[in-house]
Scaffold this motif. Structure first.
Motif, PDB file in Angstrom:
ATOM      1  N   ARG A 138      15.322   1.814  -5.219  1.00 20.99           N
ATOM      2  CA  ARG A 138      15.189   0.869  -6.341  1.00 20.99           C
ATOM      3  C   ARG A 138      15.070  -0.571  -5.845  1.00 20.99           C
ATOM      4  NH1 ARG A 138      19.817   3.921  -8.352  1.00 20.99           N
ATOM      5  NH2 ARG A 138      18.995   5.603  -9.645  1.00 20.99           N
ATOM      6  N   THR A 139      15.780  -0.884  -4.767  1.00 17.55           N
ATOM      7  CA  THR A 139      15.729  -2.231  -4.206  1.00 17.55           C
ATOM      8  C   THR A 139      14.375  -2.512  -3.571  1.00 17.55           C
ATOM      9  OG1 THR A 139      18.109  -2.193  -3.799  1.00 17.55           O
ATOM     10  CG2 THR A 139      16.812  -3.806  -2.565  1.00 17.55           C
ATOM     11  N   ARG A 140      13.875  -1.568  -2.775  1.00 19.63           N
ATOM     12  CA  ARG A 140      12.606  -1.760  -2.071  1.00 19.63           C
ATOM     13  C   ARG A 140      11.390  -1.591  -2.987  1.00 19.63           C
ATOM     14  NH1 ARG A 140      12.451  -1.144   3.480  1.00 19.63           N
ATOM     15  NH2 ARG A 140      10.292  -1.777   3.436  1.00 19.63           N
ATOM     16  N   HIS A 159       0.831  -1.200   0.000  1.00 17.65           N
ATOM     17  CA  HIS A 159       0.000   0.000   0.000  1.00 17.65           C
ATOM     18  C   HIS A 159       0.872   1.259   0.000  1.00 17.65           C
ATOM     19  CE1 HIS A 159      -3.306   2.698   0.994  1.00 17.65           C
ATOM     20  NE2 HIS A 159      -2.579   3.142   2.000  1.00 17.65           N
ATOM     21  N   HIS A 160       1.908   1.283   0.847  1.00 17.12           N
ATOM     22  CA  HIS A 160       2.799   2.441   0.917  1.00 17.12           C
ATOM     23  C   HIS A 160       3.563   2.631  -0.392  1.00 17.12           C
ATOM     24  CE1 HIS A 160       1.843   3.297   4.999  1.00 17.12           C
ATOM     25  NE2 HIS A 160       2.287   2.137   5.436  1.00 17.12           N
ATOM     26  N   ILE A 161       3.992   1.546  -0.990  1.00 16.48           N
ATOM     27  CA  ILE A 161       4.699   1.639  -2.271  1.00 16.48           C
ATOM     28  C   ILE A 161       3.786   2.242  -3.335  1.00 16.48           C
ATOM     29  CG2 ILE A 161       5.627   0.241  -4.170  1.00 16.48           C
ATOM     30  CD1 ILE A 161       6.886  -1.563  -1.968  1.00 16.48           C
ATOM     31  N   GLN A 162       2.536   1.816  -3.378  1.00 17.40           N
ATOM     32  CA  GLN A 162       1.590   2.367  -4.350  1.00 17.40           C
ATOM     33  C   GLN A 162       1.355   3.856  -4.107  1.00 17.40           C
ATOM     34  OE1 GLN A 162       0.545   0.928  -7.135  1.00 17.40           O
ATOM     35  NE2 GLN A 162       1.875  -0.741  -6.506  1.00 17.40           N
ATOM     36  N   ASP A 177       8.413   7.215   5.169  1.00 14.40           N
ATOM     37  CA  ASP A 177       8.639   7.002   6.604  1.00 14.40           C
ATOM     38  C   ASP A 177       8.213   5.590   7.025  1.00 14.40           C
ATOM     39  OD1 ASP A 177       9.640   9.580   6.947  1.00 14.40           O
ATOM     40  OD2 ASP A 177       7.701  10.414   7.526  1.00 14.40           O
ATOM     41  N   SER A 178       7.126   5.110   6.474  1.00  9.00           N
ATOM     42  CA  SER A 178       6.598   3.793   6.852  1.00  9.00           C
ATOM     43  C   SER A 178       7.431   2.641   6.312  1.00  9.00           C
ATOM     44  CB  SER A 178       5.158   3.646   6.359  1.00  9.00           C
ATOM     45  OG  SER A 178       4.348   4.605   6.978  1.00  9.00           O
ATOM     46  N   LEU A 179       8.170   2.871   5.234  1.00 10.69           N
ATOM     47  CA  LEU A 179       9.009   1.814   4.667  1.00 10.69           C
ATOM     48  C   LEU A 179      10.309   1.624   5.445  1.00 10.69           C
ATOM     49  CD1 LEU A 179       8.477   2.516   0.857  1.00 10.69           C
ATOM     50  CD2 LEU A 179       7.627   0.552   2.173  1.00 10.69           C
ATOM     51  N   HIS A 180      10.605   2.551   6.366  1.00  6.43           N
ATOM     52  CA  HIS A 180      11.791   2.443   7.224  1.00  6.43           C
ATOM     53  C   HIS A 180      13.048   2.193   6.398  1.00  6.43           C
ATOM     54  CE1 HIS A 180       8.853   2.329  10.397  1.00  6.43           C
ATOM     55  NE2 HIS A 180       8.305   1.263   9.848  1.00  6.43           N
ATOM     56  N   LEU A 181      13.276   3.056   5.427  1.00  8.92           N
ATOM     57  CA  LEU A 181      14.416   2.912   4.537  1.00  8.92           C
ATOM     58  C   LEU A 181      15.711   3.254   5.265  1.00  8.92           C
ATOM     59  CD1 LEU A 181      12.793   4.652   1.467  1.00  8.92           C
ATOM     60  CD2 LEU A 181      13.103   2.190   1.797  1.00  8.92           C
ATOM     61  N   GLU A 182      16.718   2.429   5.052  1.00 10.74           N
ATOM     62  CA  GLU A 182      18.006   2.644   5.692  1.00 10.74           C
ATOM     63  C   GLU A 182      18.582   3.990   5.271  1.00 10.74           C
ATOM     64  OE1 GLU A 182      22.460   0.684   5.845  1.00 10.74           O
ATOM     65  OE2 GLU A 182      20.783  -0.519   5.129  1.00 10.74           O
TER      66      GLU A 182
END
Length: 156
Positions: A148-150, A77-80, A113-118
């Motif tokens: 790109r990875t996530r 959902h967050h990616i979309q 923020d929700s994807l907690h990207l490094e």
């Protein structure tokens, strides 16, 4: 390791190991583990971890962590949301600006923020732009590679 990271791990461990029925019980158990935490901080941690209550019939409710399926669905959902609003991204040192469609900056910021990207310290959203602040040791190119990875559909 940061205090918050250790505390979040401890909360997950306690919830998995015990049928915890209230924040007061969890707060006491955390204090027994050596964490000095307030009720307000614990509430924020539970929200951050997306902890819910599961019914146990007549016995009442207990805390539970979201399932892997729930986490994957939430991430999707967050990616979309990110892809729907994203236009461009430009960096100047550890600060970047994401241009979005008008009215989409908030959902793009929440998604990041929700994807907690490094390496992502945080975001600030306007109406059609998001300010992205990276950790000092992370470059814009490293952050783009993480995106790109996530988000395989992300093209930049």
């Amino acid at each position: 390791m940061k205090e918050r990271t250790l505390r979040l791990r401890a909360i997950k461990k306690l919830i998995r190991a015990h049928r915890i029925r209230s924040q007061e019980v969890l707060l006491t158990q955390l204090q027994n583990e050596g964490f000095q935490v307030t009720q307000a901080t614990l509430s924020r941690d539970l929200k951050y971890l997306k902890v819910g209550k599961v019914s146990e019939g007549d016995e009442g409710y207990f805390y539970a962590l979201p399932s892997d399926d729930d986490r994957r669905e939430s991430e999707r959902h967050h990616i979309q949301d990110f892809l729907r609003g994203y236009i461009s991204l430009e960096f100047s040192r550890p600060v970047g600006v994401i241009r979005t469609l008008t009215g989409h900056a908030n959902s793009v910021a929440i998604a990041l923020d929700s994807l907690h990207l490094e390496g992502l310290i945080g975001t600030i959203a306007g109406d059609d732009a998001v300010l992205v602040v990276l950790a000092e040791n992370i470059t814009g190119e490293q952050f783009l590679e993480t995106l790109r990875t996530r988000i395989p559909e992300f093209e930049e």
